[in-house]
Scaffold this active site. Structure first.
Site, PDB file in Angstrom:
ATOM      1  N   ASP A 100     -37.680 -28.014  17.186  1.00 54.62           N
ATOM      2  CA  ASP A 100     -38.305 -26.960  18.052  1.00 54.62           C
ATOM      3  C   ASP A 100     -39.067 -25.730  17.405  1.00 54.62           C
ATOM      4  O   ASP A 100     -39.454 -25.100  18.299  1.00 54.62           O
ATOM      5  CB  ASP A 100     -36.905 -26.596  18.946  1.00 54.62           C
ATOM      6  CG  ASP A 100     -35.642 -26.065  18.111  1.00 54.62           C
ATOM      7  OD1 ASP A 100     -36.019 -25.370  16.935  1.00 54.62           O
ATOM      8  OD2 ASP A 100     -34.580 -26.452  18.417  1.00 54.62           O
ATOM      9  N   HIS A 117     -36.980 -33.047  10.142  1.00 48.25           N
ATOM     10  CA  HIS A 117     -37.329 -34.380  10.982  1.00 48.25           C
ATOM     11  C   HIS A 117     -38.508 -33.874  11.747  1.00 48.25           C
ATOM     12  O   HIS A 117     -38.894 -34.446  12.971  1.00 48.25           O
ATOM     13  CB  HIS A 117     -36.024 -34.242  12.170  1.00 48.25           C
ATOM     14  CG  HIS A 117     -34.903 -34.781  11.484  1.00 48.25           C
ATOM     15  ND1 HIS A 117     -33.724 -34.878  12.040  1.00 48.25           N
ATOM     16  CD2 HIS A 117     -34.691 -35.581  10.387  1.00 48.25           C
ATOM     17  CE1 HIS A 117     -32.875 -35.232  11.382  1.00 48.25           C
ATOM     18  NE2 HIS A 117     -33.427 -35.830  10.345  1.00 48.25           N
ATOM     19  N   GLN A 176     -32.780 -29.687  10.652  1.00 47.09           N
ATOM     20  CA  GLN A 176     -33.069 -30.972  11.348  1.00 47.09           C
ATOM     21  C   GLN A 176     -33.810 -30.751  12.709  1.00 47.09           C
ATOM     22  O   GLN A 176     -33.666 -31.664  13.246  1.00 47.09           O
ATOM     23  CB  GLN A 176     -31.570 -31.578  11.335  1.00 47.09           C
ATOM     24  CG  GLN A 176     -30.726 -31.843  10.233  1.00 47.09           C
ATOM     25  CD  GLN A 176     -29.456 -32.428  10.562  1.00 47.09           C
ATOM     26  OE1 GLN A 176     -29.351 -33.540  10.708  1.00 47.09           O
ATOM     27  NE2 GLN A 176     -28.407 -31.710  10.228  1.00 47.09           N
TER      28      GLN A 176
HETATM   29  P1  OAD Z   1     -25.540 -33.405  16.677  1.00 48.44           P
HETATM   30  O1  OAD Z   1     -25.807 -33.221  18.187  1.00 48.44           O
HETATM   31  O2  OAD Z   1     -24.936 -34.349  15.857  1.00 48.44           O
HETATM   32  O3  OAD Z   1     -24.314 -32.355  16.619  1.00 48.44           O
HETATM   33  C1  OAD Z   1     -24.287 -30.793  17.002  1.00 48.44           C
HETATM   34  C2  OAD Z   1     -23.346 -30.107  16.292  1.00 48.44           C
HETATM   35  O4  OAD Z   1     -23.477 -28.604  16.879  1.00 48.44           O
HETATM   36  C3  OAD Z   1     -21.935 -30.451  16.825  1.00 48.44           C
HETATM   37  O5  OAD Z   1     -21.097 -30.668  15.647  1.00 48.44           O
HETATM   38  C4  OAD Z   1     -21.460 -29.509  17.660  1.00 48.44           C
HETATM   39  O6  OAD Z   1     -20.018 -29.122  17.660  1.00 48.44           O
HETATM   40  C5  OAD Z   1     -21.934 -28.381  17.054  1.00 48.44           C
HETATM   41  N1  OAD Z   1     -22.642 -27.073  18.379  1.00 48.44           N
HETATM   42  C6  OAD Z   1     -22.622 -27.069  19.393  1.00 48.44           C
HETATM   43  N2  OAD Z   1     -22.870 -25.844  19.868  1.00 48.44           N
HETATM   44  C7  OAD Z   1     -22.902 -25.116  18.912  1.00 48.44           C
HETATM   45  C8  OAD Z   1     -23.217 -23.774  18.682  1.00 48.44           C
HETATM   46  N3  OAD Z   1     -23.468 -22.850  19.690  1.00 48.44           N
HETATM   47  N4  OAD Z   1     -23.153 -22.985  17.640  1.00 48.44           N
HETATM   48  C9  OAD Z   1     -22.839 -23.822  16.382  1.00 48.44           C
HETATM   49  N5  OAD Z   1     -22.650 -25.264  16.415  1.00 48.44           N
HETATM   50  C10 OAD Z   1     -22.664 -25.936  17.528  1.00 48.44           C
HETATM   51  O7  OAD Z   1     -26.762 -32.616  16.034  1.00 48.44           O
HETATM   52  P2  OAD Z   1     -27.142 -32.903  14.280  1.00 48.44           P
HETATM   53  O8  OAD Z   1     -25.995 -32.558  13.560  1.00 48.44           O
HETATM   54  O9  OAD Z   1     -28.359 -31.642  14.366  1.00 48.44           O
HETATM   55  O10 OAD Z   1     -32.017 -36.981  14.265  1.00 48.44           O
HETATM   56  O11 OAD Z   1     -27.721 -34.259  14.472  1.00 48.44           O
HETATM   57  C11 OAD Z   1     -28.562 -34.573  13.530  1.00 48.44           C
HETATM   58  C12 OAD Z   1     -29.513 -35.429  13.964  1.00 48.44           C
HETATM   59  O12 OAD Z   1     -29.113 -36.406  14.855  1.00 48.44           O
HETATM   60  C13 OAD Z   1     -30.648 -34.916  15.009  1.00 48.44           C
HETATM   61  O13 OAD Z   1     -31.841 -34.147  14.319  1.00 48.44           O
HETATM   62  C14 OAD Z   1     -31.034 -36.061  15.417  1.00 48.44           C
HETATM   63  C15 OAD Z   1     -30.064 -36.810  15.641  1.00 48.44           C
HETATM   64  O14 OAD Z   1     -30.318 -38.084  15.429  1.00 48.44           O
HETATM   65  C16 OAD Z   1     -33.232 -37.445  14.549  1.00 48.44           C
HETATM   66  O15 OAD Z   1     -33.751 -37.493  15.625  1.00 48.44           O
HETATM   67  C17 OAD Z   1     -33.638 -38.406  13.367  1.00 48.44           C
END
Ligand code: OAD
Length: 253
Positions: free
Chosen positions: A110, A125, A107
């Site tokens: 970068d 995305h 998703q």
């Molecule tokens: P989120 O920002 O919703 O979630 C990030 C997740 O990464 C959280 O559950 C954190 O606990 C976890 N996290 C943080 N640091 C970490 C690490 N060092 N190692 C492993 N996990 C870690 O991000 P996404 O689920 O990617 O969409 O969100 C999906 C989409 O939300 C994005 O692509 C974007 C946004 O809406 C669009 O732009 C369409």
């Protein structure tokens, strides 16, 4: 948990990763967090702190104020350009060499997986470093963007149209081909690693369940619990830069 903390992976998980295994790694913004790219839900800093990403990453925001949206993307692109893949990216690359097939469905926008050398990356995305025409969707050369003084640059293809980042905004649908490819990979994998995703944003959030329903082992890698945690066969509650190298170490013994 500091970088020196040893992190142990259950041997029962390591034994599932053999030279015959087909793996899909689903990555979200937590995968890039340790490369210095803030997760989507982390607070924005500096001049952007008064805006929410949900109010900038939309077609409506771009129609209302294209300059502001373009400037926000310039700010984010600058962060992406200086970011470097971390030990977790490298471990995914090395895992690719040790299993039958490893695909990454991300998703993230970068390009860090590609920069670390991973061969099969499906971007759900889009990619923040590429631009398209706001009307036709045709890709615009990076040189055209760099040469323009305008914010945003005009589209080279249609008068009145603008360049926009080649990313999926809130309210837009995912690229059909990439999504179909991702579903295909998930239906046919043996192990699905869900790494650094809050599993909240649809339709990407439903992808790990496709793998699980098709009989794959679901493994979550995330320091925090998510809606996926109760459904996973294994939860590695650790940052990606620790958990992924630990998986690799465990399958080498
Ligand atoms: P989120 O920002 O919703 O979630 C990030 C997740 O990464 C959280 O559950 C954190 O606990 C976890 N996290 C943080 N640091 C970490 C690490 N060092 N190692 C492993 N996990 C870690 O991000 P996404 O689920 O990617 O969409 O969100 C999906 C989409 O939300 C994005 O692509 C974007 C946004 O809406 C669009 O732009 C369409």
């Amino acid at each position: 948990m500091g970088p020196e903390t040893p992190f142990e992976v259950p041997m029962a998980l390591a034994r599932r990763l053999t030279p015959d295994t087909r793996v899909v790694a689903l990555t979200g913004s937590g995968m890039s967090a340790e490369s210095g790219i803030p997760t989507f839900r982390d607070a924005q800093t500096g001049m952007w702190s008064r805006f929410r990403p949900e109010d900038l990453a939309t077609p409506e925001a771009f129609a209302r104020d294209p300059a502001r949206v373009w400037q926000w993307y310039e700010h984010r692109r600058a962060g992406v350009r200086v970011a470097k893949p971390h030990a977790g990216h490298q471990a995914l690359l090395e895992l690719e060499w040790r299993v039958a097939r490893l695909s990454i469905v991300t998703q993230n926008v970068d390009g860090l997986h590609q920069r670390s050398g991973s061969g099969r990356v499906i971007e759900l995305h889009g990619n923040i470093l590429r631009s398209v025409c706001s009307r036709s969707g045709r890709e615009i050369d990076a040189e055209w963007i760099a040469a323009s003084q305008d914010c945003p640059p005009p589209s080279p293809y249609m008068s009145g149209a603008l360049a926009r980042p080649n990313v999926v905004w809130f309210g837009e649908s995912l690229p059909q081909q990439a999504f179909a490819q991702a579903v295909e990979e998930l239906r046919n994998c043996d192990v699905c690693l869900a790494i650094g995703t809050s599993a909240l944003v649809q339709p990407a959030a439903s992808l790990p369940l496709i793998a699980r329903d098709a009989g794959a082992l679901l493994v979550e890698i995330n320091p925090d619990k998510t809606p996926l945690s109760p459904l996973a066969g294994f939860c590695l509650h650790a940052p990606a830069s620790l958990a992924l190298p630990a998986i690799l170490r465990a399958i080498k013994v």
